[in-house]
Design a protein around this motif. Structure first.
Motif, short mmCIF file in Angstrom:
data_model
loop_
_atom_site.label_atom_id
_atom_site.label_comp_id
_atom_site.label_asym_id
_atom_site.label_seq_id
_atom_site.Cartn_x
_atom_site.Cartn_y
_atom_site.Cartn_z
N MET A 1 0.84 -1.20 0.00
CA MET A 1 0.00 0.00 0.00
C MET A 1 0.87 1.25 0.00
O MET A 1 0.56 2.24 -0.65
CB MET A 1 -0.89 -0.01 1.24
CG MET A 1 -2.36 0.27 0.95
SD MET A 1 -2.98 -0.69 -0.46
CE MET A 1 -4.41 0.25 -0.87
N SER A 2 1.98 1.25 0.75
CA SER A 2 2.87 2.41 0.77
C SER A 2 3.44 2.61 -0.64
O SER A 2 3.68 3.72 -1.08
CB SER A 2 4.00 2.17 1.77
OG SER A 2 4.71 1.02 1.42
N ASP A 3 3.62 1.48 -1.31
CA ASP A 3 4.04 1.49 -2.70
C ASP A 3 3.06 2.28 -3.57
O ASP A 3 3.46 3.15 -4.33
CB ASP A 3 3.98 0.04 -3.21
CG ASP A 3 5.32 -0.42 -3.68
OD1 ASP A 3 6.32 0.06 -3.10
OD2 ASP A 3 5.35 -1.24 -4.61
N ARG A 10 3.80 10.37 -7.16
CA ARG A 10 4.66 10.71 -8.30
C ARG A 10 3.86 11.25 -9.49
O ARG A 10 4.43 11.73 -10.45
CB ARG A 10 5.45 9.48 -8.75
CG ARG A 10 6.76 9.34 -8.01
CD ARG A 10 7.74 8.50 -8.79
NE ARG A 10 7.27 7.15 -8.98
CZ ARG A 10 7.44 6.17 -8.11
NH1 ARG A 10 8.06 6.42 -6.99
NH2 ARG A 10 7.00 4.96 -8.35
N VAL A 187 -8.80 -12.51 0.06
CA VAL A 187 -8.14 -12.72 -1.23
C VAL A 187 -8.93 -12.07 -2.37
O VAL A 187 -8.39 -11.27 -3.12
CB VAL A 187 -7.96 -14.24 -1.51
CG1 VAL A 187 -7.23 -14.44 -2.82
CG2 VAL A 187 -7.18 -14.88 -0.37
N ASN A 191 -8.48 -7.87 -4.15
CA ASN A 191 -8.02 -7.86 -5.53
C ASN A 191 -9.08 -7.34 -6.49
O ASN A 191 -8.76 -6.89 -7.58
CB ASN A 191 -7.59 -9.26 -5.95
CG ASN A 191 -6.19 -9.57 -5.49
OD1 ASN A 191 -5.22 -9.03 -5.99
ND2 ASN A 191 -6.07 -10.42 -4.48
N PRO A 194 -9.68 -2.49 -6.26
CA PRO A 194 -9.02 -1.31 -6.85
C PRO A 194 -9.72 -0.72 -8.07
O PRO A 194 -9.94 0.49 -8.09
CB PRO A 194 -7.62 -1.83 -7.18
CG PRO A 194 -7.39 -2.86 -6.17
CD PRO A 194 -8.71 -3.53 -5.95
N LEU A 270 -3.02 1.89 -8.00
CA LEU A 270 -3.44 0.63 -7.37
C LEU A 270 -3.20 -0.58 -8.26
O LEU A 270 -3.42 -1.71 -7.84
CB LEU A 270 -4.92 0.71 -7.00
CG LEU A 270 -5.23 1.62 -5.82
CD1 LEU A 270 -6.71 1.82 -5.67
CD2 LEU A 270 -4.63 1.08 -4.53
N ALA A 271 -2.76 -0.36 -9.49
CA ALA A 271 -2.45 -1.49 -10.36
C ALA A 271 -0.96 -1.74 -10.31
O ALA A 271 -0.23 -1.20 -11.10
CB ALA A 271 -2.90 -1.19 -11.79
N PRO A 272 -0.49 -2.57 -9.36
CA PRO A 272 0.95 -2.63 -9.09
C PRO A 272 1.75 -3.12 -10.28
O PRO A 272 2.86 -2.73 -10.48
CB PRO A 272 1.06 -3.57 -7.91
CG PRO A 272 -0.20 -4.35 -7.90
CD PRO A 272 -1.24 -3.49 -8.53
N ARG A 273 1.18 -4.01 -11.09
CA ARG A 273 2.03 -4.63 -12.09
C ARG A 273 1.84 -4.03 -13.46
O ARG A 273 2.66 -4.22 -14.34
CB ARG A 273 1.82 -6.12 -12.10
CG ARG A 273 2.57 -6.75 -10.94
CD ARG A 273 2.27 -8.20 -10.79
NE ARG A 273 2.31 -8.89 -12.04
CZ ARG A 273 1.42 -9.78 -12.41
NH1 ARG A 273 0.43 -10.08 -11.63
NH2 ARG A 273 1.52 -10.38 -13.56
N ARG A 276 4.56 -1.39 -14.20
CA ARG A 276 5.98 -1.77 -14.17
C ARG A 276 6.46 -2.22 -15.55
O ARG A 276 5.68 -2.65 -16.36
CB ARG A 276 6.16 -2.92 -13.17
CG ARG A 276 5.75 -2.53 -11.78
CD ARG A 276 5.95 -3.69 -10.86
NE ARG A 276 7.36 -3.89 -10.59
CZ ARG A 276 8.01 -3.24 -9.67
NH1 ARG A 276 7.40 -2.33 -8.97
NH2 ARG A 276 9.27 -3.48 -9.45
#
Lengths: 277, 277, 313
Positions: A1-3, A10, A187, A191, A194, A270-273, A276
């Motif tokens: 979450m801090s991520d 940013r 779970v 998921n 978000p 909120l979409a971590p991947r 990236r």
């Protein structure tokens, strides 16, 4: 979450919008201290132009009420009603979507047909119908907006649950022996949420607009200042004294824009991947 | 091996997907003893992954019987199924997909300890650290999210989560197929060490004969939903009889033998002086 | 050997990750001749896929690139699809799910060969047949999901070679397929490259796959070339300690019996680190102080040499 928070921070547009909303909320909350003028009191000459009298920097309306005070108090109604409505629609929608996605079969069919039924009526008409039946109180406006907007979150949550249920990490949770309730709660829901949160955030914007539209039509509490009501009042003298409508219009524009920017920022964060390489 | 030491018995297991022309798994029977390493190999579409999911009852079979640790797995449901299934853990091919992207990996390893009441709350962090240590991971990594780990680290986390259930049998579904060669041997060595220390048995599902050779004593070859050949791994792979086995052996990419090249060389014979320290 | 088709000089690629820089390639020199079949071998994080993307000109916008990439035999403007074909790892992701495979192959022919759609259709059928899809005329109209993984990879290959490029770039084209299909696809690639006289750059993590198809193998470690040489020489008499270790591991897996398998011990390099010496030094049994301080220079021929302080010239 801090991520997620760092990613959000940013994004300059989203951050600026969030700060703006926070400032607006603070100003609305502290209105009586910041600008201690009664928004309903006749306080000066009517239709005073903006920037002519330091006691009424934004001018006055047809009854001589201070526009800045009315704008700040109007923000209270607009923001509170919109937030409450978005929250309520998120809550109802997620519950329905989760139940439908998890239960499947007939329960799923039933819940989705109900959702369909709500969606066939245009949202604003539904809100209109609710308010005209329930009366003009803030609570009924909240309920009216929620009733017209819970179907979006419901569909999103259900679709997410159905696609998640086939994913390996959900099967792994079953294999490890997590009880069904816990799989749903720990779970599936985190998921599935978000994209719904981002949607709900954007739906605050439409809630602000619906509330204003209801006020504009005179269907909300007429005794309290609200942006929609202010625009409606300004309508009569729109050509000669446009600032009566311009101020609340600007406030509405900026708020809706900011809310949408925050929603988009949240969606990305909120979409971590996805973000990236 | 004696009857008493049988850990898993599968009899006449069959599954046909609705609308499919051929059965995914038809009439499969085999047994696996305590501590035994068995490989289940076959080309993709041979039904081996379906068989694995049938065995853990992530899919319900059409026919057949599964006995695990002396109990009829298919007769159980609810809480008792959950308990028994803990003894039979699945390790997935893609460890990134098998871990919940939104939860710290330490939490996910702690799940089985919590839901099966294996370790009291206060001791759980230490137990998780011990599990990380056992699979060769720095316990500090427990605070990371799956996307912050390398492929090999993720697979170690997935193995730690399986171990947390204190299983008797691991169903390894292509656990090294997506890993580099150097990481692959590390994971295979880790599994072997754990097996010797914990007396685990496993069913290794793979199309990679190298992995089967390294990590099984007995091999089952599957084609078109049936077991077509069975026997000691080394013997079956050295002299394959069934057509499917022969195809697999012939297709295995192999390196040329390591004799020094007789042809002309740009340099003198390769010479690396060992470190003198 | 014939003329140089592709030449990389000091290619360095960094990708920003948060506030840090992932140094995917740290100065890569590579040559590929017309018609040559080169395997670029490395493990994840070695930069092999980044190298392929850089060659194809498909790096993400935020990538920082130094060094040069030249195609001496091709025109000034190198067009993907026309001058080189690209085959990716995942045949499920690399085909457009809503277009028929005939349309997708035909598109390449229309765009790069100026074919008319009616001709393109016939040519597509020929291509499908060539990559081993049965009943090609009828199957042109099928969407990708009607095909198996191996068939889809065949279709992706048909698209890549449709315009008759001089170079085929393939990124792990068989690693998502099972061994039986893998061996069929490798045989197909081998045949096509020979027939058409294309050059092949195959990126893989698997030395055995490389040995099936490559004339020459180049081994990457942490963004640099550590060894390169003719496949038969490199596989039988590897010189760099990393190549030796990698081969030892792969061989051990082929004959494995009792007991643990050979491992390459030691930590891998953090991709965001600046590197002074040899990236393999922390894992190398032969490393001396010089290895961690000084970048090993390339020794030997550009096409057959090694970057290691400890190999005697």
């Amino acid at each position: 979450m801090s991520d997620a928070f760092a990613r959000f921070a940013r994004n300059p547009a989203a951050l600026l919008a969030a700060l703006l909303l926070a400032a607006l909320a603070l100003a609305a909350a502290l209105a009586p201290r910041l600008w201690p003028i009664d928004p309903e009191a006749v306080d000066g000459p009517p239709l005073l132009h903006p920037f002519t009298d330091p006691a009424h920097p934004l001018g006055t309306d047809r009854l001589g009420r201070d526009l800045l005070a009315r704008l700040l108090f109007g923000a209270r109604i607009s923001l509170v009603v919109a937030l409450a409505a978005a929250f309520a629609s998120l809550l109802i929608g997620s519950a329905v979507g989760l139940a439908a996605g998890l239960a499947g079969g007939r329960i799923d069919d039933l819940l989705m047909r109900i959702t369909d039924a709500f969606q066939t009526v245009p949202g604003f008409l539904l809100a209109l119908a609710f308010v005209s039946v329930l009366g003009p109180e803030a609570e009924s406006v909240v309920l009216a907006i929620a009733a017209s907007s819970w179907t979006g979150p419901a569909r999103i949550v259900r679709a997410e649950i159905l696609s998640l249920a086939r994913r390996d990490f959900v099967l792994a949770a079953v294999a490890v022996g997590l009880p069904r309730v816990e799989i749903a709660w720990r779970v599936l829901l985190p998921n599935a949420l978000p994209p719904v949160l981002a949607y709900a955030c954007a739906s605050i914007a439409s809630a602000v607009l619906i509330e204003s539209a209801l006020s504009f039509l005179g269907l909300a509490d007429p005794n309290r200042a609200s942006w929609g009501a202010m625009i409606a009042e300004g309508r009569a003298v729109l050509v000669r004294e446009p600032w009566l409508s311009i101020w609340p219009g600007l406030a509405l524009l900026v708020t809706v824009l900011a809310v949408n920017l925050v929603g988009e920022g949240l969606d990305d964060a909120l979409a971590p991947r996805r973000a990236r390489p | 091996m004696s009857e008493a030491s049988l850990l898993l018995e599968v009899e006449g297991l069959a599954k046909r997907w609705p609308g499919a022309a051929a059965a995914a798994v038809s009439d499969v029977s085999f047994a696996l003893a305590e501590g035994e390493r068995v490989a289940l190999v076959g080309a993709s579409g041979s039904g081996k992954t379906t068989l694995a999911r049938l065995i853990v009852r992530l899919i319900e079979p059409d026919r057949g019987a599964i006995r695990f640790a002396g109990r009829d797995l298919l007769a159980l449901s609810g809480e008792r199924l959950r308990r028994l299934r803990a003894g039979l853990q699945l390790v997935f091919q893609d460890p990134l997909a098998a871990l919940d992207p939104r939860r710290r990996v330490g939490r996910q390893v702690a799940d089985p300890l919590r839901v099966h009441g294996l370790v009291p709350r206060a001791d759980r962090p230490a137990a998780v650290a011990a599990l990380f240590d056992r699979v060769g991971l720095d316990p500090a990594l427990a605070e990371r999210f799956p996307h912050e780990l390398s492929g090999g680290q993720r697979q170690r986390v997935a193995i730690a989560r399986a171990l947390a259930c204190r299983p008797l049998l691991l169903l390894l579904d292509e656990p090294v197929a997506q890993l580099d060669v150097s990481v692959k041997v590390q994971i295979l060595n880790l599994l072997d060490r754990l097996r010797r220390e914990e007396g685990l048995a496993w069913l290794l599902i793979t199309h990679d004969l190298g992995a089967a050779r390294a990590a099984s004593d007995r091999i089952l070859v599957m084609a078109e939903g049936r077991i077509v050949e069975e026997g000691p791994t080394a013997a079956v792979l050295a002299a394959p009889r069934a057509a499917a086995t022969r195809a697999l052996v012939a297709a295995e990419p192999r390196l040329p033998p390591p004799e020094p090249d007789p042809g002309p060389q740009p340099f003198t014979a390769p010479s690396v002086s060992p470190r003198t320290m | 050997m014939s003329a140089v088709l592709l030449e990389l000089r000091g290619l360095a690629v960094s990708l920003p990750l948060g506030r840090r820089l992932v140094r995917a390639l740290r100065g890569l020199d590579l040559e590929l001749s017309a018609g040559e079949r080169l395997a670029l071998v490395g493990e994840s994080g070695s930069g092999k896929s980044t190298a392929l993307l850089a060659i194809a000109g498909l790096l993400p916008e935020e990538a920082r690139v130094e060094g040069s990439r030249r195609f001496p035999l091709l025109g000034r403007e190198v067009v993907p699809g026309r001058d080189f074909g690209l085959v990716l790892q995942d045949p499920f992701a690399s085909l457009n799910p809503v277009l028929s495979v005939g349309e997708q192959i035909g598109e390449v022919l229309v765009a790069h060969r100026g074919a008319r759609w009616s001709e393109a259709r016939r040519a597509s059928a020929v291509l499908l047949e060539r990559v081993g899809i049965g009943d090609p005329e009828r199957r042109l109209g099928d969407p990708p999901h009607r095909f198996s993984g191996g068939q889809r990879q065949r279709i992706a290959i048909a698209m890549a070679i449709a315009a008759g490029p001089r170079l085929l770039l393939a990124d792990e084209p068989t690693s998502s397929l099972d061994t039986v299909v893998q061996s069929q696809i490798l045989a197909l690639l081998d045949g096509l490259v020979r027939e058409q006289g294309m050059a092949l750059l195959l990126v893989t993590h698997d030395l055995a796959v490389a040995s099936r198809i490559a004339d020459r193998i180049a081994v990457l470690y942490a963004g640099r070339l550590v060894e390169s040489g003719p496949a038969h020489r490199l596989l039988r008499a590897p010189r760099h300690p990393y190549t030796r270790a990698l081969l030892a591991v792969a061989r051990d897996l082929e004959r494995a019996g009792a007991g643990p398998l050979a491992e390459i011990a030691g930590p891998t390099l953090d991709p965001t680190d600046r590197m002074q010496g040899c990236a393999f030094a922390p894992r190398c049994p032969f490393a001396v102080a010089r290895c961690t301080d000084e970048r090993p220079a390339w020794r030997g021929h550009p096409r057959d040499g090694v970057a290691c302080h400890r190999v005697e010239p």
